[in-house]
Write a protein that holds these residues in place. Structure first.
Motif, short mmCIF file in Angstrom:
data_model
loop_
_atom_site.label_atom_id
_atom_site.label_comp_id
_atom_site.label_asym_id
_atom_site.label_seq_id
_atom_site.Cartn_x
_atom_site.Cartn_y
_atom_site.Cartn_z
N MET A 233 0.83 -1.21 0.00
CA MET A 233 0.00 0.00 0.00
C MET A 233 0.87 1.26 0.00
O MET A 233 0.51 2.27 -0.61
N VAL A 234 2.01 1.20 0.68
CA VAL A 234 2.90 2.37 0.66
C VAL A 234 3.45 2.56 -0.76
O VAL A 234 3.52 3.68 -1.28
N ILE A 235 3.82 1.43 -1.42
CA ILE A 235 4.34 1.53 -2.79
C ILE A 235 3.24 2.06 -3.73
O ILE A 235 3.49 2.92 -4.60
N LEU A 236 2.01 1.61 -3.48
CA LEU A 236 0.90 2.13 -4.29
C LEU A 236 0.74 3.63 -4.05
O LEU A 236 0.38 4.39 -4.96
N GLY A 237 1.06 4.05 -2.83
CA GLY A 237 1.04 5.47 -2.50
C GLY A 237 2.01 6.27 -3.37
O GLY A 237 1.74 7.42 -3.71
N LEU A 238 3.12 5.63 -3.76
CA LEU A 238 4.07 6.29 -4.67
C LEU A 238 3.40 6.58 -6.01
O LEU A 238 3.49 7.68 -6.54
N ALA A 239 2.72 5.52 -6.53
CA ALA A 239 2.03 5.70 -7.82
C ALA A 239 0.95 6.76 -7.69
O ALA A 239 0.79 7.62 -8.57
N PHE A 240 0.23 6.71 -6.57
CA PHE A 240 -0.90 7.61 -6.37
C PHE A 240 -0.42 9.02 -6.02
O PHE A 240 -1.23 9.92 -5.80
N SER A 241 0.88 9.22 -5.96
CA SER A 241 1.42 10.57 -5.78
C SER A 241 2.03 11.04 -7.09
O SER A 241 1.85 12.19 -7.49
N LEU A 242 2.76 10.12 -7.75
CA LEU A 242 3.44 10.51 -8.99
C LEU A 242 2.45 11.02 -10.03
O LEU A 242 2.64 12.08 -10.62
N VAL A 243 1.36 10.26 -10.23
CA VAL A 243 0.43 10.64 -11.30
C VAL A 243 -0.34 11.92 -10.95
O VAL A 243 -0.27 12.90 -11.71
N PRO A 244 -1.04 11.98 -9.80
CA PRO A 244 -1.77 13.23 -9.52
C PRO A 244 -0.86 14.46 -9.43
O PRO A 244 -1.20 15.52 -9.95
N ALA A 245 0.31 14.31 -8.81
CA ALA A 245 1.18 15.49 -8.63
C ALA A 245 1.66 16.04 -9.96
O ALA A 245 1.98 17.22 -10.07
N SER A 246 1.73 15.19 -10.98
CA SER A 246 2.19 15.70 -12.27
C SER A 246 1.02 15.95 -13.23
O SER A 246 1.11 16.82 -14.10
#
Ligand SMILES: NCCCC[C@H](NC(=O)[C@@H](N)CCCCN)C(=O)O
Length: 454
Positions: free
Chosen positions: A349-362
């Protein structure tokens, strides 16, 4: 000697513009809190009201109906570009609060004991319980207000931060949203144990949204002051009439089309998954409601930290299109790992948090590069309506897949096929992310460049 008049407005004060972000951040956090508040309670809803997985999926997805079928997010965006932030924001946050209260009422003892509307809700569609129907109505109204209010808040951020630390501000704004989700996944399982009854979890969520309405009123005072100031100094951007050609312009912009389709597929693989995630952990790893809610909350907690960081990175170094590709790859890998292995869900879930930050933040600041500020409300509204098609369809599909791939009254639910469905969405999203990066080379929007270089 003549003095040069420095044209400074409220938005030039660092403290004031970040204080504004704090105010609208609260409104956003309340919005997300309510959206997620019932997700850890899927099994409770089954126990109390006999909800099937499909009923639960329908409840999650009804949020999106006004935005998809009545194009509410698009209309809201257009209304926003025409009526302005204050009137539109107040109207839609009020809808959100009303819808949240109706949802809580639908689950309450007052309603169940033949309260207002109970007889009416019992008089049609006998396949759906009166509780479900009233809760669906509430969530429908909540969704009607919630999506447009996110568009309003996005426009508020652009208004205060454009030309300054815009992507970072977007990142912090999203961190507020995720704080709402994080709290919902952890507080709801605690509140259902309250002596005053399990529905306290829903009432608490509803009153939080009501508090958000009051906070928005405070924001409106500052917004008015800024507009007056900017008008006096002749800095106000001219307000154009909305033209249907604005939408057609967006629809013929390839970069906008790719980013919108990525938004649809990526978010459909995340939000509906998150809504079912507590129940997934509860069933796959045989955990309690509290533990599984906590694991779900690892996703928003990861994003609270990573999103502002990636926002800062995008402001300073650019690379937004590449980051969307990396985020999409991570999403697919994590969903497949969930489907086929028993690896620790905490780490995943933490790794998924990376994906869920990379895409929205950009993704979101990139749209501000493709679209004129005056049209940003319409652009976000359009993206939200398309995205809501997925947020409507996939929770229902997830419920249907669950109900049809598990025997009735099964002790534990097998989520393998549901997870494969989410991974498939991630793969399609990856294709759109690659197309977006390729298109950026010809469009000249500079998605790979830092924020202030455009
Ligand atoms: N500037 C736009 C920010 C959007 C943030 C994005 N939210 C959405 O896309 C919403 N339309 C859907 C929210 C559904 C759950 N509350 C996000 O990353 O959260």
């Amino acid at each position: 000697m003549t003095k040069t008049k420095l044209q400074k407005s409220l938005r030039d004060s660092v403290v004031t513009r970040w204080a504004m972000l704090l105010l609208v951040g609260f409104v956003l956090a309340a919005n997300y809190y309510f959206y997620d508040a019932l997700s850890p309670l899927k099994s409770t809803l089954t126990k109390e009201f006999g909800f099937t997985s499909t009923d639960f999926g329908t409840f999650v997805s009804v949020y999106s109906i006004p935005n998809v079928f009545f194009l509410m997010a698009v209309l809201g965006g257009i209304i926003l570009d025409k009526l302005g932030i204050r009137r539109t924001g107040f109207l839609f946050v009020a809808f959100m609060a009303f819808g949240a209260l109706v949802t809580a009422y639908g689950a309450s003892d007052i309603y169940i004991n033949d309260g207002f509307g109970y007889a009416f809700m019992s008089s049609f569609l006998p396949g759906y319980s009166p509780e479900l129907k009233m809760m669906l109505l509430g969530r429908f109204l909540f969704g009607l207000g919630a999506e447009t209010s996110i568009v309003v808040i996005s426009k508020i951020i652009v208004k205060w931060f454009k030309g300054k630390e815009l992507a970072f501000a977007f990142g912090v704004k999203l961190a507020f949203a995720r704080t709402g989700s994080f709290l919902a996944f952890n507080l709801s399982p605690v509140l259902i144990e309250s002596q005053s009854g399990w529905t306290l979890a829903i009432w608490f969520a509803a009153f939080l949204v009501l508090a958000a309405l009051l906070v928005f009123l405070i924001y409106m005072l500052f917004d008015l002051k800024l507009d007056k100031q900017v008008k006096q100094e002749g800095l106000l951007a001219s307000t154009d009439e909305f033209h249907i050609s604005d939408i057609t312009k967006l629809l013929t912009n390839r970069s906008f089309i790719y980013v919108t389709l990525l938004c649809l597929t990526f978010y459909s693989a995340v939000f509906p998954f998150l809504s079912f995630s507590s129940d997934f952990f509860l069933n796959k790893f045989n955990l309690s409601i509290k533990e599984s809610g906590f694991i779900s909350s690892m996703l928003p907690i990861g994003t609270m930290i990573f999103t502002p960081l990636f926002g800062f990175f995008v402001d300073k170094y650019g690379k937004a299109a590449s980051l969307m590709i990396y985020g999409s790859i991570i999403l697919v890998v994590v969903h497949l790992t969930f489907a086929f292995t028993n690896l620790s869900p905490y780490v995943l879930m933490v790794i998924l948090g990376l994906a869920f930050s990379l895409v929205p933040a950009s993704m979101w600041p990139s749209v501000a590069k493709m679209v004129d500020e005056k049209r940003i409300g319409s652009a976000y509204g359009l993206m939200f309506s398309v995205q809501n098609l997925g947020l409507w369809a996939f929770p229902i599909l997830a419920g249907v897949v669950l109900d049809s791939t598990n025997p009735t009254a099964a002790e534990t639910l097998d989520y393998t096929y549901t997870m494969i469905m989410f991974a498939g969405l991630g793969i399609i999203g990856l294709v759109f992310a690659l197309l977006l990066k390729r298109e950026d080379k010809v469009s000249g929007y500079g998605l790979e460049l830092p924020s202030n270089s455009k």
